[in-house]
Design a protein around this motif. Sequence first.
Motif, PDB file in Angstrom:
ATOM      1  N   GLY A  76     -16.116  28.039  -9.371  1.00 23.81           N
ATOM      2  CA  GLY A  76     -14.869  28.149 -10.112  1.00 23.81           C
ATOM      3  C   GLY A  76     -13.721  27.512  -9.349  1.00 23.81           C
ATOM      4  O   GLY A  76     -12.898  26.781  -9.922  1.00 23.81           O
ATOM      5  N   LEU A  77     -13.660  27.774  -8.050  1.00 21.23           N
ATOM      6  CA  LEU A  77     -12.632  27.154  -7.220  1.00 21.23           C
ATOM      7  C   LEU A  77     -12.832  25.650  -7.121  1.00 21.23           C
ATOM      8  O   LEU A  77     -11.875  24.876  -7.132  1.00 21.23           O
ATOM      9  N   ALA A  78     -14.105  25.229  -7.023  1.00 22.10           N
ATOM     10  CA  ALA A  78     -14.406  23.802  -6.976  1.00 22.10           C
ATOM     11  C   ALA A  78     -13.955  23.121  -8.266  1.00 22.10           C
ATOM     12  O   ALA A  78     -13.370  22.030  -8.240  1.00 22.10           O
ATOM     13  N   LYS A  79     -14.209  23.768  -9.388  1.00 18.44           N
ATOM     14  CA  LYS A  79     -13.791  23.226 -10.682  1.00 18.44           C
ATOM     15  C   LYS A  79     -12.272  23.031 -10.726  1.00 18.44           C
ATOM     16  O   LYS A  79     -11.765  21.992 -11.171  1.00 18.44           O
ATOM     17  N   ARG A  80     -11.533  24.025 -10.245  1.00 12.08           N
ATOM     18  CA  ARG A  80     -10.066  23.908 -10.234  1.00 12.08           C
ATOM     19  C   ARG A  80      -9.599  22.824  -9.266  1.00 12.08           C
ATOM     20  O   ARG A  80      -8.633  22.098  -9.565  1.00 12.08           O
ATOM     21  N   ASN A  81     -10.273  22.705  -8.132  1.00  8.12           N
ATOM     22  CA  ASN A  81      -9.918  21.653  -7.174  1.00  8.12           C
ATOM     23  C   ASN A  81     -10.161  20.270  -7.763  1.00  8.12           C
ATOM     24  O   ASN A  81      -9.358  19.349  -7.576  1.00  8.12           O
ATOM     25  N   VAL A  82     -11.292  20.107  -8.448  1.00  5.84           N
ATOM     26  CA  VAL A  82     -11.589  18.830  -9.094  1.00  5.84           C
ATOM     27  C   VAL A  82     -10.491  18.487 -10.099  1.00  5.84           C
ATOM     28  O   VAL A  82      -9.953  17.369 -10.107  1.00  5.84           O
ATOM     29  N   GLU A  83     -10.128  19.430 -10.933  1.00  8.79           N
ATOM     30  CA  GLU A  83      -9.101  19.177 -11.941  1.00  8.79           C
ATOM     31  C   GLU A  83      -7.775  18.797 -11.292  1.00  8.79           C
ATOM     32  O   GLU A  83      -7.092  17.865 -11.754  1.00  8.79           O
ATOM     33  N   GLN A  84      -7.412  19.496 -10.226  1.00 13.83           N
ATOM     34  CA  GLN A  84      -6.137  19.227  -9.569  1.00 13.83           C
ATOM     35  C   GLN A  84      -6.108  17.846  -8.929  1.00 13.83           C
ATOM     36  O   GLN A  84      -5.154  17.081  -9.110  1.00 13.83           O
ATOM     37  N   VAL A  85      -7.167  17.512  -8.183  1.00 20.58           N
ATOM     38  CA  VAL A  85      -7.196  16.230  -7.475  1.00 20.58           C
ATOM     39  C   VAL A  85      -7.252  15.059  -8.449  1.00 20.58           C
ATOM     40  O   VAL A  85      -6.544  14.059  -8.283  1.00 20.58           O
ATOM     41  N   TYR A  86      -8.063  15.176  -9.479  1.00 22.53           N
ATOM     42  CA  TYR A  86      -8.148  14.094 -10.461  1.00 22.53           C
ATOM     43  C   TYR A  86      -6.823  13.924 -11.212  1.00 22.53           C
ATOM     44  O   TYR A  86      -6.402  12.800 -11.503  1.00 22.53           O
ATOM     45  N   GLU A  87      -6.174  15.037 -11.506  1.00 29.18           N
ATOM     46  CA  GLU A  87      -4.885  14.951 -12.199  1.00 29.18           C
ATOM     47  C   GLU A  87      -3.846  14.273 -11.314  1.00 29.18           C
ATOM     48  O   GLU A  87      -3.050  13.456 -11.787  1.00 29.18           O
ATOM     49  N   GLU A  88      -3.856  14.614 -10.022  1.00 26.00           N
ATOM     50  CA  GLU A  88      -2.907  13.996  -9.094  1.00 26.00           C
ATOM     51  C   GLU A  88      -3.110  12.484  -9.014  1.00 26.00           C
ATOM     52  O   GLU A  88      -2.154  11.724  -8.822  1.00 26.00           O
ATOM     53  N   LYS A  89      -4.351  12.044  -9.171  1.00 27.09           N
ATOM     54  CA  LYS A  89      -4.653  10.610  -9.106  1.00 27.09           C
ATOM     55  C   LYS A  89      -4.631   9.954 -10.476  1.00 27.09           C
ATOM     56  O   LYS A  89      -4.880   8.750 -10.599  1.00 27.09           O
ATOM     57  N   ASP A  90      -4.348  10.763 -11.497  1.00 24.91           N
ATOM     58  CA  ASP A  90      -4.245  10.279 -12.872  1.00 24.91           C
ATOM     59  C   ASP A  90      -5.529   9.583 -13.331  1.00 24.91           C
ATOM     60  O   ASP A  90      -5.498   8.495 -13.910  1.00 24.91           O
ATOM     61  N   VAL A  91      -6.655  10.215 -13.054  1.00 22.31           N
ATOM     62  CA  VAL A  91      -7.950   9.711 -13.510  1.00 22.31           C
ATOM     63  C   VAL A  91      -8.718  10.867 -14.149  1.00 22.31           C
ATOM     64  O   VAL A  91      -8.412  12.044 -13.927  1.00 22.31           O
ATOM     65  N   GLN A  92      -9.719  10.526 -14.929  1.00 20.41           N
ATOM     66  CA  GLN A  92     -10.517  11.522 -15.621  1.00 20.41           C
ATOM     67  C   GLN A  92     -11.781  11.862 -14.813  1.00 20.41           C
ATOM     68  O   GLN A  92     -12.397  10.973 -14.226  1.00 20.41           O
ATOM     69  N   PRO A  93     -12.203  13.120 -14.810  1.00 21.25           N
ATOM     70  CA  PRO A  93     -13.391  13.523 -14.042  1.00 21.25           C
ATOM     71  C   PRO A  93     -14.688  13.205 -14.789  1.00 21.25           C
ATOM     72  O   PRO A  93     -15.494  14.089 -15.092  1.00 21.25           O
ATOM     73  N   ASN A  94     -14.887  11.921 -15.061  1.00 22.78           N
ATOM     74  CA  ASN A  94     -16.075  11.501 -15.811  1.00 22.78           C
ATOM     75  C   ASN A  94     -17.269  11.189 -14.918  1.00 22.78           C
ATOM     76  O   ASN A  94     -18.364  10.944 -15.423  1.00 22.78           O
TER      77      ASN A  94
END
Length: 219
Positions: A76-94
């Motif tokens: 769950g924490l990993a999922k939130r970290n992924v979302e945060q980092v990808y959002e900061e870089k303005d890319v999609q977690p595809n």
Amino acid sequence: MRIRYKKWARPELEASKFYIDNPEQQKGNWKHFFENTKSPIHLELGCGKGQFISNLASSNLDINYIAIDLVDAMLGLAKRNVEQVYEEKDVQPNNIALTRFDIERINLIFEPNDKIQRIYINFCNPWPKGKHRKKRLTHTRQLEKYKQFLVEDGEVYFKTDDDDLFNSSLLYFEECGFEIISKTYDLHSEPIFENNIETEHEKMFSEQGIKIKALIARR
């Protein structure tokens, strides 16, 4: 690492498009989970809170990544970290997938057709007691399993703070026919990884003055 139960973790994971709840169903067909089916696949065993994999994957969009852990709260924490980092870089977690599974049974979810090109093992449990050493993620028993789905010339990147685990792992890799192509007993003074991404444990141990051991092994 022990972590408190988080009641939000399971619902958030189940709602996430990059979480896989039944990885056994992907066996032999992992590439089709990702948008780019032609990209190579790299795997992290024991992703913890996801600091490493979120930064690695978001910086290498031409590679697909699978991260495994056994604890919902961690994922769950990993999922939130992924979302945060990808959002900061303005890319999609595809190019990333998180999944929950027991790594000791990893051959139930991967096979040769999955063609995993690289495995990352960062600061796994050292299991210091002799009777528990077979549980080590770098133990000969586990390495033989990885060889079933790691491509020829595929690599394992391994980091640890534990001297005994590191020295034993060197023997484990050699026993399984892996070639140690690079190793260091002080990663931060003798970098062997290109663009090393520091994990949460790595930062903590380094601040305590503990040297980070690392190796690259090739099948």
